[in-house]
Design a protein around this motif. Structure first.
Motif, PDB file in Angstrom:
ATOM      1  N   LEU A  59       0.832  -1.207   0.000  1.00 40.79           N
ATOM      2  CA  LEU A  59       0.000   0.000   0.000  1.00 40.79           C
ATOM      3  C   LEU A  59       0.865   1.254   0.000  1.00 40.79           C
ATOM      4  CD1 LEU A  59      -2.911  -0.918   2.440  1.00 40.79           C
ATOM      5  CD2 LEU A  59      -3.049  -0.523  -0.014  1.00 40.79           C
ATOM      6  N   GLU A  60       1.969   1.230   0.768  1.00 38.49           N
ATOM      7  CA  GLU A  60       2.865   2.387   0.784  1.00 38.49           C
ATOM      8  C   GLU A  60       3.512   2.583  -0.586  1.00 38.49           C
ATOM      9  OE1 GLU A  60       5.482   1.442   3.980  1.00 38.49           O
ATOM     10  OE2 GLU A  60       4.151   2.302   5.506  1.00 38.49           O
ATOM     11  N   ASP A  66       1.141   6.480  -6.677  1.00 39.73           N
ATOM     12  CA  ASP A  66      -0.021   7.341  -6.920  1.00 39.73           C
ATOM     13  C   ASP A  66       0.340   8.807  -6.705  1.00 39.73           C
ATOM     14  OD1 ASP A  66      -1.520   5.131  -7.526  1.00 39.73           O
ATOM     15  OD2 ASP A  66      -2.599   5.067  -5.602  1.00 39.73           O
ATOM     16  N   ALA A  67       1.154   9.089  -5.668  1.00 43.06           N
ATOM     17  CA  ALA A  67       1.561  10.470  -5.406  1.00 43.06           C
ATOM     18  C   ALA A  67       2.401  11.001  -6.561  1.00 43.06           C
ATOM     19  CB  ALA A  67       2.336  10.549  -4.093  1.00 43.06           C
ATOM     20  N   LEU A  70       0.109  11.566  -9.440  1.00 40.85           N
ATOM     21  CA  LEU A  70      -0.703  12.751  -9.170  1.00 40.85           C
ATOM     22  C   LEU A  70       0.101  14.023  -9.431  1.00 40.85           C
ATOM     23  CD1 LEU A  70      -3.365  13.952  -8.104  1.00 40.85           C
ATOM     24  CD2 LEU A  70      -2.355  13.850  -5.813  1.00 40.85           C
ATOM     25  N   ALA A  71       1.363  14.037  -9.002  1.00 41.40           N
ATOM     26  CA  ALA A  71       2.215  15.201  -9.250  1.00 41.40           C
ATOM     27  C   ALA A  71       2.414  15.416 -10.746  1.00 41.40           C
ATOM     28  CB  ALA A  71       3.563  15.016  -8.553  1.00 41.40           C
ATOM     29  N   MET A  72       2.623  14.316 -11.487  1.00 40.95           N
ATOM     30  CA  MET A  72       2.799  14.413 -12.931  1.00 40.95           C
ATOM     31  C   MET A  72       1.516  14.943 -13.594  1.00 40.95           C
ATOM     32  SD  MET A  72       3.846  11.443 -15.671  1.00 40.95           S
ATOM     33  CE  MET A  72       2.256  10.644 -15.566  1.00 40.95           C
ATOM     34  N   LEU A  73       0.373  14.441 -13.132  1.00 40.16           N
ATOM     35  CA  LEU A  73      -0.900  14.905 -13.688  1.00 40.16           C
ATOM     36  C   LEU A  73      -1.160  16.370 -13.337  1.00 40.16           C
ATOM     37  CD1 LEU A  73      -3.199  11.802 -13.058  1.00 40.16           C
ATOM     38  CD2 LEU A  73      -2.349  12.632 -15.249  1.00 40.16           C
TER      39      LEU A  73
END
Length: 172
Positions: A59-60, A66-67, A70-73
């Motif tokens: 999960l980590e 995912d982080a 998300l930053a790339m998006l």
């Protein structure tokens, strides 16, 4: 939670076995069963902790991926927003330029209509004036010819002037 429930169940089973009349083999089997259950409970508990820690690390890892995504998006969204703002600004400038061109076109149309009106009025004024100029030159030519004729035949000229052409009076 599972290990506590399993341990409670094993203790209850062992107490039932011990409650029966005691014999050497029954105590041995009860203790063996209790120890086996305890070891099994500890093994299951360790496995569950290991599985939970592995799931937590997965999960980590997923969270960090995912982080990053998300930053790339977010960067992509910022870039697209900037491009959209630039495009909107160019569209606004183009619309202002079109509006200015429309006003200039309308002003040119007004001048063209005024020019056509002036040409029409000028044409209407030139036609009678040119007719008067033509009449003036024709009368001047006729006057010159009349003067020549009067000089050539003064008696006939007096008769022609005194007698209209439509009258039937005798000639002079």
């Amino acid at each position: 939670m599972l290990t506590g429930t399993a341990l409670t169940g094993l203790l209850a089973f062992a107490s039932v076995l011990l409650a029966w009349p005691l014999s050497g083999s029954r105590v041995f089997w009860a203790l063996l069963l209790l120890l086996t259950g305890l070891l099994l409970t500890l093994a299951v508990s360790g496995y569950l902790r290991w599985k939970d820690s592995r799931s937590l690390s997965l999960l980590e890892t997923q969270h960090s991926q995912d982080a990053a995504q998300l930053a790339m998006l977010q960067e992509r969204a910022d870039s697209l927003t900037k491009a959209l703002d630039t495009s909107n600004q160019r569209l606004i400038e183009a619309l202002q330029q079109i509006d200015q061109m429309r006003h200039q076109f309308m002003e040119n149309e007004r001048y063209l209509m005024l020019d056509a009106l002036v040409h029409g009025v000028a044409n209407e004024l030139v036609s009678p004036v040119s007719n008067l100029v033509l009449l003036n030159s024709t009368l001047a030519d006729a006057s010159v010819q009349l003067k020549k004729w009067l000089k050539a035949k003064p008696r006939a000229a007096v008769c022609a002037i005194s007698r209209p052409s439509f009258s039937r009076a005798p000639a002079c």
